[in-house]
Design an enzyme around this catalytic site. Structure first.
Site, mmCIF file in Angstrom:
data_model
loop_
_atom_site.group_PDB
_atom_site.id
_atom_site.type_symbol
_atom_site.label_atom_id
_atom_site.label_comp_id
_atom_site.label_asym_id
_atom_site.label_seq_id
_atom_site.Cartn_x
_atom_site.Cartn_y
_atom_site.Cartn_z
ATOM 1 N N CYS A 97 31.295 36.169 31.186
ATOM 2 C CA CYS A 97 32.497 35.234 31.316
ATOM 3 C C CYS A 97 32.124 33.331 31.306
ATOM 4 C CB CYS A 97 32.254 34.943 33.415
ATOM 5 S SG CYS A 97 32.251 36.213 34.235
ATOM 6 N N HIS A 391 41.771 36.563 33.663
ATOM 7 C CA HIS A 391 40.544 36.495 32.872
ATOM 8 C C HIS A 391 40.137 36.770 32.249
ATOM 9 C CE1 HIS A 391 36.145 34.929 33.226
ATOM 10 N NE2 HIS A 391 36.054 36.002 34.142
ATOM 11 N N CYS A 421 31.242 31.489 37.978
ATOM 12 C CA CYS A 421 29.908 32.365 38.191
ATOM 13 C C CYS A 421 30.201 33.272 36.660
ATOM 14 C CB CYS A 421 30.095 33.010 38.671
ATOM 15 S SG CYS A 421 32.028 34.349 39.167
#
Length: 435
Positions: A97, A391, A421
């Site tokens: 991420c 995302h 995160c």
């Protein structure tokens, strides 16, 4: 004399422009754009509005997690398709991420050290193009059949085939499952919700507001210049983040069933980030490049920080790296005017906020004498986030930095922090100041 936060001998680094595509929901089939398609869709208009030629960049860095077979090293493929020249170095970074933020950080450190003056740093992800893969049993069978040397061996291999070998494994599902803990990302959010007492109602309320904030940002033109429409090969125009649901309600969200811990979990499709395709770029420049090309800096990158923790509670990564970054800069929570905290899950964001106010957590984990404190609700993700926006893993970290800069300038604020995160148990944070 160096500016505040600038280490001795290090050069200031500026964000001078940036753009992203609309973020498009995956709908159970490959979307209209591959990762490189997306990078090119927003990259071409971005480069066209610069006062220098595309070949003027020193390098291109792109975050991408689910690289497809036809686009190995998508940074290089994108650079060539963008007309940046055969001599343009380009490489791809992957930290789950955090990949889109890692591309900026790598560029930042390179320019800061005086090794480059102009870098195009981005992130691109097409989760709808994540492959279907064969199981280990099926792979073994195909290997046996392919290497059979006689009719008898081939017949034996055929006899060993089982129908379930034809069932593919969903690559994205495996990719979103931690290989150490065997927990998927949604389950880690369930753990945080349990640890910090995040209720289903609180998570749904947070998700609802994310949709409302993004819808308002679109309606009021806050994304103008940042979001660049994309056109697919069949001529379809995509000019909107199509995951936003301005008409959703608490009642509608309450009807959704938990998907990661059935039947009693709190994490649902409605309060989780969406599976999405999208890309984002930022242009980073040294002071020398700003002067040479007459550029207008939007913000200066002050510092960045990466942290790591137990993968089962990966969602708390932002609490560690953000505090460490601010401490190094001699800043307190109230010195940050605006926050972007990537919304992997509503329970995860709310758990981070709760952890920063929890005396025991701040003492034992963050090493603070007192709680870090409350991040004001009206200074966090002011235009929504991944719950409403989506995302696309490799690009989200890039988008939150770009949007943080634009939102600070719109609101007349000075200092902002972008943090996220990272699957696998990590966290990333970047501090910026408007100039």
């Amino acid at each position: 004399m160096p500016v505040r936060g600038q280490a001795e001998g290090r050069k200031p680094v500026y964000v001078v422009d940036g753009a992203r595509t609309p973020f498009l929901r995956a709908r159970g089939r490959p979307g209209p754009f591959t990762p490189v398609d997306l990078a090119v869709q927003c990259g071409r208009p971005l480069l066209a509005r610069q006062p220098f030629a595309p070949e003027s960049f020193d390098t291109v860095i792109l975050g991408c997690v689910n690289v497809i077979a036809d686009e190995m090293n998508p940074a290089r493929v994108a650079a060539l398709r963008l007309g940046m020249g055969a001599a343009m170095p380009a490489f791809t970074v992957q930290i789950n991420c955090g990949s889109g933020m890692q591309s900026i950080d790598t560029a930042f450190r390179t320019i800061e050290a005086g090794k480059a003056d102009l870098i195009l740093a981005g992130g691109a992800e097409a989760l709808s193009h994540s492959p279907l893969v064969l199981s280990q049993a099926a792979t073994g069978w195909f290997s046996r059949f392919a290497t059979a040397k006689s009719a008898m061996e081939r017949a034996s291999a055929l006899a060993a085939f089982r129908p379930d070998m034809a069932k593919p494994v969903i690559g994205l599902e495996r990719g979103l499952t931690d290989p150490i803990t065997e927990l998927n990302m949604g389950q880690t959010a369930e753990i945080l919700g349990h640890l910090f007492g995040i209720s289903r109602e609180a998570a749904d309320a947070y998700a609802l507001e994310s949709h409302q904030r993004l819808a308002r940002a679109h309606a009021e033109g806050h994304l103008k210049g940042e979001l660049i429409p994309a056109v697919s090969r069949d001529g379809t125009l995509y000019d909107y983040d199509d995951g936003v649901r301005p008409d959703t309600t608490m009642e509608k969200l309450a009807k959704l069933k938990p998907v990661f811990e059935k039947p009693y979990g709190e994490v649902t499709p409605g309060n989780s980030s969406q599976i999405t395709d999208g890309a984002s770029w930022v242009v980073l420049a040294s002071e020398e490049a700003v002067k040479r090309h007459g550029l207008k800096p939007l913000a200066r990158i002050v510092d960045s920080e990466w942290s790591a923790l137990d993968p089962s509670i990966m969602g708390l990564g932002p609490t560690i790296c953000s505090v460490a970054l601010l401490e190094r800069q001699g800043l307190a929570r109230e010195d940050v005017d605006l926050w972007e905290l990537n919304e992997a899950f509503a329970a995860q964001v709310l758990a981070c906020l709760a952890a920063w106010e929890d005396e025991e957590y701040c003492a034992k984990v963050l090493g603070l004498d007192e709680p870090f404190g409350r991040v004001p609700h009206d200074r966090l993700n002011v235009d929504g986030g991944a719950i409403s926006l989506g995302h696309p893993v490799g690009s989200s970290g890039n988008r939150i930095v770009l949007h943080l800069v634009n939102a600070m300038r719109r609101l007349g604020l000075n200092r902002g922090l972008a943090t996220e995160c990272i699957g696998g148990g990590q966290g990333g944070a970047m501090l910026l100041e408007v100039v």
